[in-house]
Structure formats: C-alpha cells, structure tokens
Design a protein around this motif. Sequence first.
Motif, mmCIF file in Angstrom:
data_model
loop_
_atom_site.group_PDB
_atom_site.id
_atom_site.type_symbol
_atom_site.label_atom_id
_atom_site.label_comp_id
_atom_site.label_asym_id
_atom_site.label_seq_id
_atom_site.Cartn_x
_atom_site.Cartn_y
_atom_site.Cartn_z
ATOM 1 N N SER A 1 0.940 -1.139 0.026
ATOM 2 C CA SER A 1 0.071 -0.036 -0.059
ATOM 3 C C SER A 1 0.855 1.166 -0.007
ATOM 4 O O SER A 1 0.609 2.302 -0.723
ATOM 5 C CB SER A 1 -0.892 -0.175 1.026
ATOM 6 O OG SER A 1 -1.833 -1.297 1.097
ATOM 7 N N ILE B 1 -6.715 12.841 -2.453
ATOM 8 C CA ILE B 1 -7.529 12.414 -1.450
ATOM 9 C C ILE B 1 -7.630 10.950 -1.692
ATOM 10 O O ILE B 1 -7.415 10.177 -0.908
ATOM 11 C CB ILE B 1 -8.796 12.854 -1.517
ATOM 12 C CG1 ILE B 1 -9.148 14.097 -0.946
ATOM 13 C CG2 ILE B 1 -9.933 12.113 -0.650
ATOM 14 C CD1 ILE B 1 -10.514 14.976 -1.277
ATOM 15 N N GLU B 2 -7.481 10.348 -2.844
ATOM 16 C CA GLU B 2 -7.084 9.073 -3.154
ATOM 17 C C GLU B 2 -5.799 8.529 -2.531
ATOM 18 O O GLU B 2 -5.715 7.392 -1.867
ATOM 19 C CB GLU B 2 -7.482 8.619 -4.605
ATOM 20 C CG GLU B 2 -7.154 7.234 -4.911
ATOM 21 C CD GLU B 2 -7.195 7.015 -6.321
ATOM 22 O OE1 GLU B 2 -6.296 6.210 -6.902
ATOM 23 O OE2 GLU B 2 -8.132 7.619 -7.119
ATOM 24 N N ASP C 1 -5.911 8.343 1.174
ATOM 25 C CA ASP C 1 -6.813 6.972 1.522
ATOM 26 C C ASP C 1 -5.941 5.905 1.524
ATOM 27 O O ASP C 1 -5.959 5.116 2.363
ATOM 28 C CB ASP C 1 -8.090 7.009 0.681
ATOM 29 C CG ASP C 1 -9.033 6.119 1.283
ATOM 30 O OD1 ASP C 1 -9.060 5.994 2.430
ATOM 31 O OD2 ASP C 1 -9.468 5.214 0.430
ATOM 32 N N LEU D 1 -3.676 5.878 4.435
ATOM 33 C CA LEU D 1 -4.267 5.503 5.961
ATOM 34 C C LEU D 1 -4.662 4.028 5.625
ATOM 35 O O LEU D 1 -4.397 3.477 6.709
ATOM 36 C CB LEU D 1 -5.684 6.240 5.601
ATOM 37 C CG LEU D 1 -5.554 7.817 6.149
ATOM 38 C CD1 LEU D 1 -6.958 8.524 5.876
ATOM 39 C CD2 LEU D 1 -5.238 7.937 7.547
ATOM 40 N N LEU D 2 -5.026 3.465 4.679
ATOM 41 C CA LEU D 2 -5.254 2.120 4.669
ATOM 42 C C LEU D 2 -3.807 1.392 5.047
ATOM 43 O O LEU D 2 -3.760 0.366 5.777
ATOM 44 C CB LEU D 2 -5.728 1.434 3.333
ATOM 45 C CG LEU D 2 -7.163 1.639 3.145
ATOM 46 C CD1 LEU D 2 -7.465 1.374 1.771
ATOM 47 C CD2 LEU D 2 -7.888 0.883 3.920
ATOM 48 N N THR E 1 -10.743 7.461 8.020
ATOM 49 C CA THR E 1 -10.744 6.759 6.447
ATOM 50 C C THR E 1 -12.063 6.926 5.896
ATOM 51 O O THR E 1 -12.056 7.492 4.895
ATOM 52 C CB THR E 1 -10.310 5.251 6.313
ATOM 53 O OG1 THR E 1 -8.906 5.164 6.936
ATOM 54 C CG2 THR E 1 -10.502 4.618 5.110
ATOM 55 N N VAL F 1 -12.370 10.725 4.905
ATOM 56 C CA VAL F 1 -11.623 11.015 3.792
ATOM 57 C C VAL F 1 -12.361 10.602 2.705
ATOM 58 O O VAL F 1 -12.614 11.156 1.611
ATOM 59 C CB VAL F 1 -10.212 10.381 3.879
ATOM 60 C CG1 VAL F 1 -9.465 10.376 2.522
ATOM 61 C CG2 VAL F 1 -9.327 10.909 4.839
ATOM 62 N N LEU F 2 -13.036 9.289 2.914
ATOM 63 C CA LEU F 2 -13.825 8.714 1.717
ATOM 64 C C LEU F 2 -15.084 9.673 1.564
ATOM 65 O O LEU F 2 -15.370 10.057 0.163
ATOM 66 C CB LEU F 2 -14.286 7.489 2.023
ATOM 67 C CG LEU F 2 -15.557 7.057 1.235
ATOM 68 C CD1 LEU F 2 -14.803 6.427 -0.183
ATOM 69 C CD2 LEU F 2 -16.064 5.754 1.667
ATOM 70 N N GLY G 1 -13.739 12.845 -0.315
ATOM 71 C CA GLY G 1 -13.699 12.623 -1.706
ATOM 72 C C GLY G 1 -14.899 12.612 -2.490
ATOM 73 O O GLY G 1 -15.148 13.241 -3.495
#
Length: 155
Positions: free
Chosen positions: A27, A60-61, A64, A67-68, A113, A116-117, A120
């Motif tokens: 990731s 933003i992607e 994310d 963050l994952l 997360t 953030v989603l 987006g």
Amino acid sequence: MLKYLLQYSKYLIFLAVLGIFVLALASLAVGCHKSFYVVKTLFVEGMPPKGDKTYLLGFIEIVDIFLLATVFYIIALGLYELFIDDQIILPDWLKIKNLDDLKIKLITVVIVTLGVLFLGRIISWDGESELMGLGVSIGAVVAALAYFSNKKKEK
C-alpha cells in the motif's frame, strides 16, 4: 504434548503479521507511486482549469491509500506485540496491551478513513447524485464505532 503444541502455536500468528505487513508495504508503494505520478502530472501539464477538482480527488485517493497502509501497519504491529514479542520499542501511543487496545486504535483510523472517503465524494459531487444517504450511513457507522470505543474504555 497438547500443552506444548498450544503454547507454541501462538507463533502461527507470525504468518498473519507477515502477510499484513506485506500489505502495508504494498500500500505504501502504491501510494508513493501515485503521489509521484500526480505531482509529475501537475508539473508537466500545469494546474487544471479553475473549477476542475480532479487533482484534489487524486490527492484524497492517495491519502486514503496511505491511511489503509497505516491501518495494516498498526494491525501487524499490534498482533506482533500481543502474540510474539511485547518488548519491541514503540512510541507510547502505539503500545498495545490487549486486543481491546488494538480495536480502539483501529476504530480511530477507520473513522478517519471514512471521513476521507466522504470528503472525496463531496469534492467529486456533480450536484445530481444523492450524498445525504452516504453521509448519514457514514455518520451512523462513526457513531456506533465511537459508542463501542467509549464502552471499551469504561471497562
């Protein structure tokens, strides 16, 4: 014999730790690759026209993805610390003494997360699609996780 087998079976968790750690590394690599691509694109093509928010969606992607990666890393560290070696040197905020500590740390990252989603989705909103349902759903999940987290802290 069974006692010996059960006593040392905790090291099977090392397989999970290794797999999750590899996910964290992958990731991070994907996030870095996308970061370099977005920055390169901005410098080569210049800033998009005013009102075009595609580069913000790319940012933003990327956040994310990182963050994952952080979630995977915290899970790997937590499982390692709980099952294999609790003497590893970590900052105090990352010390995990039991599974509830790990769950609370993960809940915190999951909430961020989800935020953030949703951000987006707001940035890419076309004015037509329905955001209320998504917002209420995310709010309900966050409320449930916060309630669960507070109940665990009270015990």
